[in-house]
Motif scaffolding. Structure first.
Motif, short mmCIF file in Angstrom:
data_model
loop_
_atom_site.label_atom_id
_atom_site.label_comp_id
_atom_site.label_asym_id
_atom_site.label_seq_id
_atom_site.Cartn_x
_atom_site.Cartn_y
_atom_site.Cartn_z
N PRO A 116 0.81 -1.22 0.00
CA PRO A 116 0.00 0.00 0.00
C PRO A 116 0.84 1.27 0.00
CG PRO A 116 0.03 -0.99 2.18
CD PRO A 116 0.72 -1.96 1.27
N ILE A 117 0.32 2.29 -0.66
CA ILE A 117 0.82 3.65 -0.52
C ILE A 117 -0.08 4.38 0.48
CG2 ILE A 117 1.13 5.89 -1.67
CD1 ILE A 117 1.79 4.36 -4.24
N SER A 118 -1.38 4.28 0.27
CA SER A 118 -2.35 4.94 1.15
C SER A 118 -2.24 4.37 2.57
CB SER A 118 -3.77 4.75 0.62
OG SER A 118 -3.88 5.31 -0.69
N ARG A 119 -2.47 5.22 3.54
CA ARG A 119 -2.17 4.86 4.93
C ARG A 119 -3.17 3.90 5.55
NH1 ARG A 119 -1.03 11.12 6.62
NH2 ARG A 119 1.09 11.29 5.79
N ASN A 120 -4.43 4.16 5.35
CA ASN A 120 -5.45 3.42 6.10
C ASN A 120 -6.53 2.84 5.20
OD1 ASN A 120 -4.34 4.12 8.78
ND2 ASN A 120 -4.96 6.21 8.23
N GLY A 121 -6.13 2.27 4.09
CA GLY A 121 -7.10 1.70 3.18
C GLY A 121 -7.74 2.75 2.30
N PRO A 122 -8.86 2.42 1.65
CA PRO A 122 -9.54 3.35 0.74
C PRO A 122 -9.95 4.65 1.45
CG PRO A 122 -10.36 1.13 0.43
CD PRO A 122 -9.50 1.09 1.66
N VAL A 123 -9.87 5.76 0.71
CA VAL A 123 -10.13 7.08 1.24
C VAL A 123 -11.25 7.74 0.42
CG1 VAL A 123 -9.16 9.37 1.71
CG2 VAL A 123 -7.72 7.33 1.95
N ARG A 124 -12.26 8.26 1.08
CA ARG A 124 -13.31 9.03 0.41
C ARG A 124 -12.87 10.49 0.37
NH1 ARG A 124 -16.85 12.33 -1.32
NH2 ARG A 124 -19.08 11.81 -1.48
N LEU A 125 -12.60 11.00 -0.85
CA LEU A 125 -12.15 12.37 -1.00
C LEU A 125 -13.34 13.33 -0.93
CD1 LEU A 125 -9.53 11.99 -3.89
CD2 LEU A 125 -9.11 12.07 -1.42
N PRO A 126 -13.12 14.56 -0.49
CA PRO A 126 -14.21 15.55 -0.46
C PRO A 126 -14.75 15.82 -1.86
CG PRO A 126 -12.30 16.29 0.83
CD PRO A 126 -11.86 15.08 0.05
N ASP A 127 -15.98 16.33 -1.93
CA ASP A 127 -16.59 16.63 -3.22
C ASP A 127 -15.75 17.60 -4.03
OD1 ASP A 127 -18.67 14.95 -2.68
OD2 ASP A 127 -20.04 16.53 -2.02
N GLY A 128 -15.09 18.55 -3.36
CA GLY A 128 -14.26 19.51 -4.07
C GLY A 128 -13.02 18.90 -4.68
N SER A 129 -12.68 17.69 -4.27
CA SER A 129 -11.53 16.96 -4.82
C SER A 129 -11.97 15.80 -5.71
CB SER A 129 -10.63 16.44 -3.69
OG SER A 129 -10.12 17.50 -2.92
N GLY A 130 -13.23 15.84 -6.14
CA GLY A 130 -13.74 14.81 -7.04
C GLY A 130 -14.75 13.88 -6.41
N GLY A 131 -14.72 13.75 -5.08
CA GLY A 131 -15.71 12.93 -4.40
C GLY A 131 -15.58 11.44 -4.59
N VAL A 132 -14.47 10.98 -5.19
CA VAL A 132 -14.30 9.54 -5.42
C VAL A 132 -13.75 8.88 -4.16
CG1 VAL A 132 -13.88 9.88 -7.88
CG2 VAL A 132 -11.93 9.75 -6.30
N THR A 133 -13.88 7.59 -4.08
CA THR A 133 -13.19 6.79 -3.08
C THR A 133 -11.98 6.17 -3.78
OG1 THR A 133 -15.21 6.33 -1.87
CG2 THR A 133 -13.35 4.85 -1.49
N LEU A 145 -0.19 2.27 -8.60
CA LEU A 145 -1.51 2.02 -9.16
C LEU A 145 -2.54 2.62 -8.23
CD1 LEU A 145 -0.86 -1.74 -9.92
CD2 LEU A 145 -0.96 0.05 -11.64
N GLU A 146 -3.73 2.86 -8.75
CA GLU A 146 -4.80 3.44 -7.94
C GLU A 146 -6.12 2.77 -8.28
OE1 GLU A 146 -6.35 7.91 -6.74
OE2 GLU A 146 -5.85 7.54 -8.84
N LEU A 147 -6.89 2.47 -7.25
CA LEU A 147 -8.27 2.04 -7.42
C LEU A 147 -9.16 3.26 -7.20
CD1 LEU A 147 -8.32 -1.23 -5.25
CD2 LEU A 147 -7.68 -0.99 -7.67
N ILE A 148 -10.17 3.45 -8.06
CA ILE A 148 -11.11 4.55 -7.85
C ILE A 148 -12.54 4.04 -8.03
CG2 ILE A 148 -9.55 6.44 -8.46
CD1 ILE A 148 -10.86 6.52 -11.22
N ALA A 149 -13.40 4.48 -7.14
CA ALA A 149 -14.83 4.18 -7.23
C ALA A 149 -15.58 5.50 -7.23
CB ALA A 149 -15.27 3.31 -6.05
N PHE A 150 -16.37 5.72 -8.27
CA PHE A 150 -17.11 6.97 -8.37
C PHE A 150 -18.32 6.94 -7.45
CE2 PHE A 150 -14.94 6.65 -12.51
CZ PHE A 150 -14.30 7.88 -12.54
N PRO A 151 -18.72 8.12 -6.92
CA PRO A 151 -19.90 8.16 -6.04
C PRO A 151 -21.17 7.84 -6.81
CG PRO A 151 -19.10 10.37 -6.51
CD PRO A 151 -18.08 9.43 -7.07
N GLU A 152 -22.15 7.33 -6.11
CA GLU A 152 -23.44 6.99 -6.71
C GLU A 152 -24.01 8.19 -7.43
OE1 GLU A 152 -26.16 4.16 -7.69
OE2 GLU A 152 -24.46 3.84 -6.32
N GLY A 153 -24.46 7.96 -8.66
CA GLY A 153 -25.05 9.04 -9.45
C GLY A 153 -24.05 9.80 -10.28
#
Length: 313
Positions: A116-133, A145-153
Motif C-alpha cells: 500500500p501507498i495509502s495509509r489506512n485503506g480506501p479514502v473518500r475524497l471531499p466533493d471539491g476533490s472529485g468525491g471519489v473513493t 496504481l490506484e483504485l477509484i470508485a465513483f460516487p453513486e449518481g
C-alpha cells in the motif's frame, strides 16, 4: 495541429523485472486477459533507444483498455528509488475503476507482492476533490496504481457498460507528476490536440492519507476529457521531494513507464514538435511490425511517449 479524437492513448507500458510474475499478478488480481505474448521486436528496441536489448512482451486487456508489460531479459534496468513518493516527477500511475471498492481492496491486499501507498485503506475524497473513493498501492516492481470508485449518481456511462472482470472495470486514466501545469498542458495541446478539462485543488487529511504525504497540496488537471479512456491527468504537487526524472534514465529502467499514443499523422506530430524547438531526428523514426511508423518523444519533465501512426488500410 488539429488532432481531435484520432489522437488517443492506445496503452500504458510498464517495464517489469519478471514478465511471468507481473502477468500472473495482473491476471489473477485484476482479471486482465492476455491478448498477445511475444518477443520484443528489434525495431521496438531501436525506437526505445536500447538497440542491443532483447526481451519479452505481454499485452493485457482490462475492460476496454490495454496494458503492455515489457521485460528486458538480458539488459535489466534500474529499479525505482526505494524512497519514491507521489511527488517525485517520475511518478506515473494508472487509475483502475472499480464497482465494489471493498472487494477490489481485499483482492489487492490479498496479493502479498503488492504494497500500500495509502495509509489506512480506501479514502473518500471531499466533493471539491472529485468525491471519489480511492486507494493507492504499488505492484511488485514498485509501479504505482490506484483504485477509484465513483460516487453513486456520478458514474460515467462507459463504466455502467464496462466489460472488465468482477469489480475491476477498466483504466480511467494515467496520471503523471509535473513541475509546471501550464507548460505540460501547453505541450499536450500543441502536439496532440488534448484540451484541458476539469481542474481541482486536492489537499487536506484525506489527500494526505491517500498519498502518504504530509500537508499535501496537489493541483489535478484532466486532459482530453472528450477522449475515450484511458485519459491523462497532470499532477502538480506543491510539497514533497519533487525530484526530477534522472537525465540518464533508459527505456529499460523500471521507472520508465510510458504511454503509447496513436496518432493520425506522425509527420504532423513531428512538425508540431519542431515548432516547439524539439525536432525528432530522422534516425529516431522507426517502422514497427505491421507497418506502424513510430517515434519516442519526451514531454517537458522527461516523461516518455511512444507515438505510433497506424498504417493505412
Amino acid at each position: 495541429m488539429t488532432a481531435g479524437p484520432q489522437t488517443v492513448i492506445d496503452r500504458v507500458t510498464l517495464i517489469v523485472s519478471d514478465l511471468d510474475r507481473a502477468e500472473e499478478d495482473y491476471v489473477r488480481t485484476f482479471g486482465c486477459c492476455v491478448e498477445q505474448r511475444s518477443d520484443i521486436e528489434r525495431s521496438l528496441t531501436g525506437v526505445l533507444c536500447i538497440h542491443q536489448a532483447r526481451g519479452r512482451r505481454s499485452l493485457l486487456r482490462l475492460g476496454g483498455e490495454r496494458i503492455e508489460l515489457l521485460e528486458f531479459t538480458d539488459l535489466t534496468g534500474r529499479p525505482y528509488p526505494p524512497d519514491s513518493t507521489s511527488t517525485d516527477l517520475w511518478f506515473q500511475h494508472m487509475a483502475i475503476v472499480v464497482s465494489d471498492m471493498t472487494d477490489a481492496y481485499q483482492r489487492v491486499m490479498a496479493n502479498r507482492r503488492f504494497q500500500p501507498i495509502s495509509r489506512n485503506g480506501p479514502v473518500r475524497l471531499p466533493d471539491g476533490s472529485g468525491g471519489v473513493t480511492a486507494f493507492k498501492f504499488r505492484d511488485h516492481d514498485g509501479h504505482p496504481l490506484e483504485l477509484i470508485a465513483f460516487p453513486e449518481g456520478r458514474v460515467q456511462a462507459a463504466w455502467h457498460n464496462g466489460n472488465g472482470s468482477g469489480s475491476f472495470l477498466g483504466i480511467d486514466h494515467t496520471a503523471i507528476a509535473v513541475s509546471d501545469t501550464a507548460s505540460s498542458a501547453g505541450f499536450f495541446r500543441s502536439v496532440f490536440g488534448f484540451r484541458v478539462g476539469t481542474r481541482t485543488e486536492n489537499h487536506g487529511p484525506e489527500q494526505a492519507d491517500l498519498d502518504d504525504v504530509e500537508d499535501v497540496h496537489v493541483s489535478v488537471t484532466q486532459l482530453g476529457p472528450d477522449l475515450p479512456a484511458p485519459r491523462m491527468e497532470l499532477l502538480r504537487y506543491h510539497v514533497g521531494t519533487r525530484r526530477p526524472i534522472p537525465p540518464d534514465t533508459a527505456s529499460n529502467d523500471i521507472l520508465a513507464t510510458h504511454c503509447a499514443l496513436r496518432v493520425a499523422s506522425l509527420d504532423a506530430t513531428t512538425t508540431a514538435l519542431a515548432r516547439r524547438g524539439t525536432p525528432v531526428a530522422d534516425d529516431h523514426l522507426m517502422t514497427l511490425r505491421g507497418g506502424i511508423r513510430a517515434a519516442l518523444i519526451a514531454g517537458p519533465d522527461g516523461h516518455r511517449f511512444l507515438v505510433e501512426e497506424r498504417a493505412a488500410a
